[in-house]
Design a protein around this motif. Structure first.
Motif, short mmCIF file in Angstrom:
data_model
loop_
_atom_site.label_atom_id
_atom_site.label_comp_id
_atom_site.label_asym_id
_atom_site.label_seq_id
_atom_site.Cartn_x
_atom_site.Cartn_y
_atom_site.Cartn_z
N ARG A 188 12.26 2.51 14.10
CA ARG A 188 11.81 3.09 12.84
C ARG A 188 10.37 3.58 12.92
N VAL A 197 10.69 7.69 12.15
CA VAL A 197 10.46 8.09 10.76
C VAL A 197 9.02 8.59 10.60
N THR A 230 16.73 6.97 4.85
CA THR A 230 16.55 7.17 6.28
C THR A 230 17.85 6.83 7.01
N VAL A 274 17.94 5.66 10.48
CA VAL A 274 17.46 5.13 11.76
C VAL A 274 18.63 4.60 12.58
#
Length: 261
Positions: free
Chosen positions: A57, A61, A215, A217
């Protein structure tokens, strides 16, 4: 790690199974599947591709907010007089809107391009579109009409480094690389609505977030102009022709022609 991989695979398979069940219910309405294929032209296609997002992450991100030295309008609140920027993040791309007339889009681009994981940054510059790469000084400007033509019969004016959009030009013919039909798609995105804004996309493996963004991930995401996000499957049954070129925007005329035929 193995269990996590298996769980993700099972989730993906459930989506495919549900799609198959939906097709089965439609085909069964014709009595037999053979009759369904005989009576109807079937078009099955995806609406976008998916590219992977790294498992880490911290690496995958990218929060757009810390990159900008402006007052960013918070979501779910009226825009205030002091707010200068609004961020609309959508997985692997984002629109960054300038609310304050004193905010120069060139400066927004300059701040954003310091992030090396960014792929394409673009803005309107009068009649041209100006494009830059993340962590690079290379630029390319283009506009519709001109001496260069692409495989879709579109003509363009180009100025700058073609490598920015992975374009090859030979004898005034444009060949697209890892960004299919990128000139038309990028121009369309920058002229789809009013306002002053920058479009930014990220390289494969990464995803953008703003104040409140989901997100993916370790999974997949889309939204960029990269071929991994852009190329989709297309299955046609029962037709004696096929769309040409094979872009989603070309399907309309082909379908209308088949209804007349």
């Amino acid at each position: 790690m193995i269990i996590s991989f298996i769980e993700k695979a099972l989730i993906e398979l459930r989506g495919i199974e549900n799609a198959d069940k939906a097709l089965k219910s439609i085909f069964s309405a014709y009595g037999t599947w053979e009759q369904a294929l005989k009576d109807v032209i079937w078009v099955v296609m995806g609406d976008s591709g998916q590219s992977y997002v790294y498992d880490d992450r911290q690496e995958s991100v990218i929060d757009v907010r810390p990159l900008l030295k402006y007052r960013i309008a918070p979501l779910n609140q009226p825009v205030g007089a002091e707010d200068q920027i609004v961020i609309a993040a959508n997985e692997r791309m984002a629109y960054v809107y300038a609310l304050d007339d004193k905010v120069e889009l060139t400066e927004v681009m300059a701040q954003l391009k310091q992030e090396e994981r960014f792929d394409i940054l673009a803005m309107n510059d009068k009649e041209f579109v100006r494009v830059m790469q993340g962590n690079s000084e290379k630029t390319l400007s283009f506009a519709p009409g001109g001496q260069y033509s692409d495989e879709f019969g579109q003509t363009w004016t180009l100025s700058g480094d073609h490598e920015v959009l992975d374009i090859t030009v030979t004898d005034n013919r444009i060949q697209y690389g890892r960004y299919p039909d990128v000139l038309a798609r990028l121009y369309g995105g920058l002229h789809s609505h009013e306002g002053r804004y920058v479009v930014v996309t990220v390289q494969p493996g990464y995803e953008l977030v703003g104040e409140s963004s989901p997100t993916h991930v370790g999974g997949g995401a889309h939204g960029s102009l990269h071929e991994l996000d852009s190329l989709v499957p297309l299955i046609i049954s029962g037709a004696d022709s096929e769309p040409s070129p094979k872009r989603i925007v070309d399907l309309k005329n082909w379908i209308l022609k088949k209804t007349v035929d």
